[in-house]
Design a protein around this motif. Structure first.
Motif, PDB file in Angstrom:
ATOM      1  N   THR A  59       0.869  -1.168   0.000  1.00  0.00           N
ATOM      2  CA  THR A  59       0.000   0.000   0.000  1.00  0.00           C
ATOM      3  C   THR A  59       0.909   1.222   0.000  1.00  0.00           C
ATOM      4  N   ALA A  60       1.240   1.639  -1.199  1.00  0.00           N
ATOM      5  CA  ALA A  60       2.074   2.831  -1.342  1.00  0.00           C
ATOM      6  C   ALA A  60       1.281   4.014  -0.805  1.00  0.00           C
ATOM      7  N   ASP A  61       1.971   5.077  -0.497  1.00  0.00           N
ATOM      8  CA  ASP A  61       1.285   6.256   0.005  1.00  0.00           C
ATOM      9  C   ASP A  61       0.656   7.002  -1.166  1.00  0.00           C
ATOM     10  N   ARG A  62      -0.534   6.564  -1.562  1.00  0.00           N
ATOM     11  CA  ARG A  62      -1.189   7.157  -2.720  1.00  0.00           C
ATOM     12  C   ARG A  62      -2.336   8.061  -2.259  1.00  0.00           C
ATOM     13  N   ILE A  63      -2.680   9.021  -3.121  1.00  0.00           N
ATOM     14  CA  ILE A  63      -3.795   9.918  -2.772  1.00  0.00           C
ATOM     15  C   ILE A  63      -4.848   9.903  -3.876  1.00  0.00           C
ATOM     16  N   THR A  64      -5.048   8.725  -4.437  1.00  0.00           N
ATOM     17  CA  THR A  64      -6.085   8.582  -5.463  1.00  0.00           C
ATOM     18  C   THR A  64      -7.462   8.734  -4.813  1.00  0.00           C
ATOM     19  N   ALA A  65      -8.469   8.917  -5.660  1.00  0.00           N
ATOM     20  CA  ALA A  65      -9.835   9.066  -5.149  1.00  0.00           C
ATOM     21  C   ALA A  65     -10.206   7.875  -4.261  1.00  0.00           C
ATOM     22  N   SER A  66      -9.886   6.661  -4.696  1.00  0.00           N
ATOM     23  CA  SER A  66     -10.276   5.488  -3.893  1.00  0.00           C
ATOM     24  C   SER A  66      -9.621   5.496  -2.519  1.00  0.00           C
ATOM     25  N   GLU A  67      -8.339   5.879  -2.473  1.00  0.00           N
ATOM     26  CA  GLU A  67      -7.631   5.918  -1.188  1.00  0.00           C
ATOM     27  C   GLU A  67      -8.289   6.890  -0.222  1.00  0.00           C
ATOM     28  N   ILE A  68      -8.630   8.055  -0.740  1.00  0.00           N
ATOM     29  CA  ILE A  68      -9.196   9.079   0.139  1.00  0.00           C
ATOM     30  C   ILE A  68     -10.628   8.692   0.525  1.00  0.00           C
ATOM     31  N   LEU A  69     -11.396   8.278  -0.467  1.00  0.00           N
ATOM     32  CA  LEU A  69     -12.802   7.941  -0.200  1.00  0.00           C
ATOM     33  C   LEU A  69     -12.942   6.794   0.792  1.00  0.00           C
ATOM     34  N   SER A  70     -12.014   5.837   0.733  1.00  0.00           N
ATOM     35  CA  SER A  70     -12.142   4.691   1.638  1.00  0.00           C
ATOM     36  C   SER A  70     -11.893   5.097   3.094  1.00  0.00           C
ATOM     37  N   ARG A  71     -11.369   6.295   3.323  1.00  0.00           N
ATOM     38  CA  ARG A  71     -11.123   6.750   4.696  1.00  0.00           C
ATOM     39  C   ARG A  71     -11.997   7.913   5.124  1.00  0.00           C
ATOM     40  N   ASN A  72     -12.585   8.603   4.155  1.00  0.00           N
ATOM     41  CA  ASN A  72     -13.263   9.866   4.466  1.00  0.00           C
ATOM     42  C   ASN A  72     -14.624   9.661   5.151  1.00  0.00           C
ATOM     43  N   ALA A  74     -16.437  12.167   6.369  1.00  0.00           N
ATOM     44  CA  ALA A  74     -17.270  13.373   6.274  1.00  0.00           C
ATOM     45  C   ALA A  74     -18.556  13.033   5.536  1.00  0.00           C
ATOM     46  N   SER A  75     -19.566  13.930   5.634  1.00  0.00           N
ATOM     47  CA  SER A  75     -20.779  13.552   4.910  1.00  0.00           C
ATOM     48  C   SER A  75     -20.844  14.142   3.510  1.00  0.00           C
ATOM     49  N   TRP A  76     -20.235  15.303   3.267  1.00  0.00           N
ATOM     50  CA  TRP A  76     -20.277  15.807   1.887  1.00  0.00           C
ATOM     51  C   TRP A  76     -18.964  16.433   1.414  1.00  0.00           C
ATOM     52  N   VAL A  77     -18.089  16.806   2.342  1.00  0.00           N
ATOM     53  CA  VAL A  77     -16.813  17.402   1.909  1.00  0.00           C
ATOM     54  C   VAL A  77     -15.869  16.294   1.433  1.00  0.00           C
ATOM     55  N   GLY A  78     -15.412  16.416   0.200  1.00  0.00           N
ATOM     56  CA  GLY A  78     -14.474  15.427  -0.336  1.00  0.00           C
ATOM     57  C   GLY A  78     -15.109  14.067  -0.566  1.00  0.00           C
ATOM     58  N   GLU A 104     -20.979  21.211  -4.795  1.00  0.00           N
ATOM     59  CA  GLU A 104     -20.244  21.665  -3.621  1.00  0.00           C
ATOM     60  C   GLU A 104     -19.617  20.461  -2.918  1.00  0.00           C
ATOM     61  N   GLY A 105     -18.412  20.634  -2.443  1.00  0.00           N
ATOM     62  CA  GLY A 105     -17.748  19.529  -1.737  1.00  0.00           C
ATOM     63  C   GLY A 105     -16.776  18.773  -2.624  1.00  0.00           C
ATOM     64  N   LEU A 106     -16.839  19.035  -3.939  1.00  0.00           N
ATOM     65  CA  LEU A 106     -15.919  18.371  -4.868  1.00  0.00           C
ATOM     66  C   LEU A 106     -14.479  18.745  -4.525  1.00  0.00           C
ATOM     67  N   LEU A 107     -13.617  17.730  -4.516  1.00  0.00           N
ATOM     68  CA  LEU A 107     -12.217  17.956  -4.174  1.00  0.00           C
ATOM     69  C   LEU A 107     -11.345  17.551  -5.358  1.00  0.00           C
ATOM     70  N   ALA A 108     -10.423  18.435  -5.747  1.00  0.00           N
ATOM     71  CA  ALA A 108      -9.440  18.067  -6.778  1.00  0.00           C
ATOM     72  C   ALA A 108      -8.111  17.856  -6.067  1.00  0.00           C
ATOM     73  N   ILE A 240      -5.844  13.804   4.391  1.00  0.00           N
ATOM     74  CA  ILE A 240      -6.864  14.508   3.609  1.00  0.00           C
ATOM     75  C   ILE A 240      -8.252  14.197   4.182  1.00  0.00           C
ATOM     76  N   ALA A 241      -8.480  12.920   4.491  1.00  0.00           N
ATOM     77  CA  ALA A 241      -9.776  12.512   5.037  1.00  0.00           C
ATOM     78  C   ALA A 241     -10.051  13.237   6.354  1.00  0.00           C
ATOM     79  N   GLU A 242      -9.048  13.343   7.191  1.00  0.00           N
ATOM     80  CA  GLU A 242      -9.205  14.033   8.479  1.00  0.00           C
ATOM     81  C   GLU A 242      -9.523  15.506   8.246  1.00  0.00           C
ATOM     82  N   PHE A 243      -8.862  16.108   7.281  1.00  0.00           N
ATOM     83  CA  PHE A 243      -9.152  17.507   6.989  1.00  0.00           C
ATOM     84  C   PHE A 243     -10.608  17.675   6.555  1.00  0.00           C
ATOM     85  N   CYS A 244     -11.091  16.777   5.721  1.00  0.00           N
ATOM     86  CA  CYS A 244     -12.481  16.881   5.231  1.00  0.00           C
ATOM     87  C   CYS A 244     -13.453  16.869   6.405  1.00  0.00           C
TER      88      CYS A 244
END
Ligand code: ATP
Length: 326
Positions: A59-72, A74-78, A104-108, A240-244
């Motif tokens: 599990t490389a330190d990646r920041i792909t959408a799947s990586e972030i989403l699997s941890r996030n 939040a209810s709508w941010v990110g 709203e809430g879309l993250l790039a 990133i997930a924690e920030f969201c």
């Protein structure tokens, strides 16, 4: 679905067969195979062994959408994410998405920015693989004059997230810099599209020097990374997930209240220059004032030597310590 499969692979220390996965998720084995292929294309090393199944190798330190989403959590941010291996600026990407009516809430998020932006036309150094370069799309129904408050909200949310992830003492340099051991570890650039009385959207751009190992000479004296200060690499997707989560809480409260009185005290407890003399720099003009705190609009309150107070707006000035960055 891809995110769910990634989660399942991560949570399993043995092989998961195509059959098991297809039953678990109620899709065909061919569909599972397609998702596995997509994950491989994103850089995941997934071993597949006949009659045993799939196993995630590293599990490389990646920041792909799947990586972030699997941890996030939040209810709508990110909760919807656009990932770029390389882009000019994530603020620019969100600008394009916003113009196309995205939500709203879309993250790039990008691994690398070739034209990272700072305030007033300055640039933000954004090398590949180690930092977090991201921008968030917001559509608040508040007056345009309140847009700068979102920067304050983001700075506090970032500080809380960084504190939680690193356990280190984090500070804020008003209005928008997050500071670690006296140097800038994160910058925030808020941009807005608005009419006289209405905000179309706000873009909150955030650059975090997470695992950066070195900086160009011209910013070495004021820039640092979490890795350089702690000796430990952070898991960027978790950060990133924690920030969201943090941002969502503070931002919703801000919308409810309509001003920043609710976070004034907490923000001030992180403010690095509070009670000290600072230089207020506006173009070529410099004034020395004592920083007292912020008001409910997020503006800086300072005192002159005769004790009278002044209000500093964030747009035009830089605040510096008397002898250096802070
Ligand atoms: P000031 O402290 O003058 O108010 P600022 O916080 O407004 O500055 P920004 O516009 O947010 O600054 O950021 C751009 C500046 O940050 C650049 O001019 C450069 O000095 C510095 N910088 C650029 N890239 C990085 C980086 N990766 N990490 C830390 N600092 C950086």
């Amino acid at each position: 679905m891809k995110t769910e499969i990634l989660k399942a692979l991560k949570n399993s220390d043995t092989y998961l067969s195509g059959e098991q996965l297809s039953q678990k998720f109620g899709v065909s084995r061919t569909a599972i195979w397609k998702y596995i292929k997509q994950l491989r294309e994103e850089g995941y090393e997934i071993e597949s062994v006949t009659r045993r199944g799939y196993r995630l190798l590293q599990t490389a330190d990646r920041i792909t959408a799947s990586e972030i989403l699997s941890r996030n959590q939040a209810s709508w941010v990110g909760k919807s994410i656009e990932y770029f291996e390389v882009t000019d600026s994530t603020n620019q990407r969100i600008y394009d998405f916003a113009e196309k009516g995205r939500e709203e809430g879309l993250l790039a998020v990008a691994e690398e920015q070739t034209g990272g932006k700072g305030r007033r036309g300055r640039s933000w150094v954004s090398p590949p693989g180690t930092g977090i370069w991201m921008s968030l799309l917001l559509r608040p129904k508040v007056e345009p004059q309140k847009a700068s408050m979102v920067t304050i909200v983001a700075a506090l949310a970032m500080t809380k997230a960084m504190e939680k992830i690193t356990g280190m003492e984090i500070r804020i340099k008003w209005p928008n810099d997050v500071v670690l051991n006296g140097k800038k570890v994160c910058g925030i650039l808020t941009e807005m599209s608005a009419e006289l009385e209405e905000i179309h959207y706000i873009i909150v751009g955030i650059g975090i020097n997470a695992n950066t190992e070195s900086f160009p000479e011209d910013i070495q004296d004021r820039a640092t990374s979490i890795y350089l200060e702690s000796g430990k690499k952070v898991e960027r997707a978790a950060f990133i997930a924690e920030f969201c989560v943090q941002f969502e809480q503070y931002y919703e409260r801000f919308l409810e209240m309509g001003n920043l009185a609710f976070l004034k005290e907490e923000y001030e407890s992180y403010l690095i220059n509070i009670g000290r003399e600072v230089k207020i720099i506006k173009k070529k003009e410099e004034r020395v004032r004592k920083a007292l705190g912020i008001n409910e609009l997020g503006e800086l309150i300072v005192a002159k030597s005769d004790g009278t107070t002044e209000i500093i707006f964030s747009g035009e000035v830089s605040v510096r310590g008397l002898y250096g960055y802070v």
